[in-house]
Design a protein around this motif. Structure first.
Motif, PDB file in Angstrom:
ATOM      1  N   GLY A   1      31.506  36.958  33.421  1.00  0.00           N
ATOM      2  CA  GLY A   1      31.490  35.744  32.715  1.00  0.00           C
ATOM      3  C   GLY A   1      32.612  35.825  31.371  1.00  0.00           C
ATOM      4  N   VAL A   2      33.385  36.577  31.315  1.00  0.00           N
ATOM      5  CA  VAL A   2      34.414  36.862  30.528  1.00  0.00           C
ATOM      6  C   VAL A   2      35.865  36.230  31.069  1.00  0.00           C
ATOM      7  CG1 VAL A   2      35.598  38.359  28.814  1.00  0.00           C
ATOM      8  CG2 VAL A   2      33.262  38.375  28.698  1.00  0.00           C
ATOM      9  N   ASN A   3      36.469  35.758  30.400  1.00  0.00           N
ATOM     10  CA  ASN A   3      37.788  35.494  30.980  1.00  0.00           C
ATOM     11  C   ASN A   3      38.445  36.492  31.533  1.00  0.00           C
ATOM     12  OD1 ASN A   3      40.339  34.159  31.617  1.00  0.00           O
ATOM     13  ND2 ASN A   3      40.567  33.115  29.841  1.00  0.00           N
ATOM     14  N   PRO A   4      38.797  36.516  32.718  1.00  0.00           N
ATOM     15  CA  PRO A   4      39.471  37.691  33.528  1.00  0.00           C
ATOM     16  C   PRO A   4      40.816  37.996  32.927  1.00  0.00           C
ATOM     17  CG  PRO A   4      39.307  35.976  34.922  1.00  0.00           C
ATOM     18  CD  PRO A   4      38.456  35.423  33.771  1.00  0.00           C
ATOM     19  N   GLN A   5      41.420  36.951  32.330  1.00  0.00           N
ATOM     20  CA  GLN A   5      42.843  37.047  31.970  1.00  0.00           C
ATOM     21  C   GLN A   5      42.756  37.899  30.770  1.00  0.00           C
ATOM     22  OE1 GLN A   5      46.382  34.194  32.396  1.00  0.00           O
ATOM     23  NE2 GLN A   5      44.829  33.241  31.255  1.00  0.00           N
TER      24      GLN A   5
ATOM     25  N   ALA B   1      32.012  36.183  25.575  1.00  0.00           N
ATOM     26  CA  ALA B   1      33.077  35.114  26.003  1.00  0.00           C
ATOM     27  C   ALA B   1      33.689  34.517  24.935  1.00  0.00           C
ATOM     28  CB  ALA B   1      32.651  34.259  27.005  1.00  0.00           C
TER      29      ALA B   1
END
Lengths: 274, 274
Positions: free
Chosen positions: B83-87, B47
């Motif tokens: 958990g990773v920024n979907p952006q 992340a």
């Protein structure tokens, strides 16, 4: 959590931006820590609902975020959607339009990104920029702005009629809170890359932006494409409000896992007989 | 965790699929529970690295997943990237091509989805289907398959030369494990919607698929676009391997947050003087 529904702007309008307290937390009075627990639960619920949306493959969900600079669009998207299967959620960020985009009508680039069946699409900014910044800067006049409100209503009604559920969130911060956030971007080394001197010029237009938001929200909140004006000075309250409304909306879709119509017993036997 | 590098297929080939034990866990011997702890840490690292990739806005990362049916592509993508920024992460799933896609060359639809600067794009299936299923079914002959290997090498080399980092993962399960997973889809009600009778027909072509994978991986693993053949009978081992390789690769990019070149002090004063 039905309380958060009070932030919904009715189709008949009447929303007064000056009366919305950006510090309001009247729908959750147990404080930040309890809110974080609730957020974790809602996130898990959202992940389950998204999986069902994807499995069912029938419905589509479009979630629009708009806010003034530093209003917290990026942070909300991250806090709400991290933990959801990235395969079923797409984030479309609309920046200053490219020459190719400008060569088309303003709805062209957003229409290209609306959700397919089973998908959630999140708009970080949207076609609303074309009645907000464009209007504040005077690039379109009052008549054109009005025409665009109608075009946007028509466009979103078509999407809804064709099966897309639409939620629109305006994240409302106060002018003082924006000052704090801009100062943070100046003072915290890891945030400095986010600081854009042009933001200070935009800040001078604060009142114009507030008027433009109020007007746009009143003109384009519909039963099938409602606006929610969310108090957003406190990140946790904002995240909780958005998550609650999102989860309630998905629950309301009455989804179910697709049923197998075929009898699977013969396939089991074939496998076991190998 | 450098041990997982041993699953990398060298550019000169020589990979024997029959020699890869799908149950192998020789790179992590502390068991599932310890692995889960490690996975949580790696996810947090991922992340952070993804945020830096996005902030820096210079490099692009393309991650390709291929596997036989039930091989675990969906599960891996979920476990690694939630958990990773979907952006900053987009997942492109390539299903049976549409008429519009078929009206173009087979690289057309994948080229449209490669990452922009600052982005991670994950391919769930890819242009490799066009040398796998297409070959197994006999829709292209040996000559055309060979020509496509070259085209794919050329295409990926171009992407790499133009600044895209490429990782390709083949998730390797055993034939027995596939049987278990198909039976699960039959027996567990919430999984039944995933069961497709055609999967049993495909299963009959198991050996052909193994040959096609072995061949494709050997022909298209390059220094700048390596294939990793990951033992994938155990989900936790598979997730740990993919996460480790991904995190190591991102660390190797030597990214940094963009520096502000401007002196921000005057802006601070302007804000404080308001």
């Amino acid at each position: 959590m039905a309380g958060f529904e009070k932030y919904r702007i009715p189709p008949e309008g009447g929303f007064k931006i000056a009366k919305l307290d950006a510090d309001d937390r009247s729908c959750f009075k147990d404080g930040k820590e309890k809110a974080q627990e609730r957020i974790l639960k809602l996130r898990a619920e959202l992940a389950g609902l998204q999986e069902m949306l994807y499995a069912e493959g029938k419905q589509r969900l479009l979630v629009v975020f708009q806010a003034i600079d530093t209003g917290g669009k990026d942070g909300t998207i991250r806090a709400v959607f991290e933990g959801v299967n990235p395969q079923g959620v797409k984030v479309a960020s609309f920046k200053a339009p490219t020459p190719l985009e400008l060569a088309h009508d303003y709805l062209w680039r957003v229409h290209a990104c609306v959700p397919a069946r089973g998908e959630i699409v999140v708009f970080n900014r949207s076609h609303y920029e074309d009645v907000l910044i464009v209007r504040v800067k005077g690039w379109i006049d009052a008549d054109e702005t009005k025409r665009r409100y109608r075009q946007i209503r028509d466009f979103e009604r078509m999407l809804a009629e064709e099966g897309t559920t639409i939620l629109k969130f305006y994240l409302h911060i106060s002018k003082d809170e924006q000052k704090e956030r801009l100062l943070e971007r100046i003072d915290i080394p890891e945030k400095q890359w986010k600081f854009n001197p042009a933001d200070l010029e935009e800040r001078k237009l604060w009142d114009d932006y507030q008027r433009a938001f109020e007007d746009a929200l009143n003109e384009t909140s519909a039963h099938t494409a409602p606006w929610y004006a969310i108090p957003a000075n406190r990140n946790w309250y904002r995240n909780l409000a958005v998550l609650s409304i999102l989860v309630d909306t998905l629950k309301g879709l009455k989804m179910s896992y697709p049923k197998q119509t075929e009898d699977l017993a013969p396939y089991r036997q074939r496998l076991l007989a190998e």
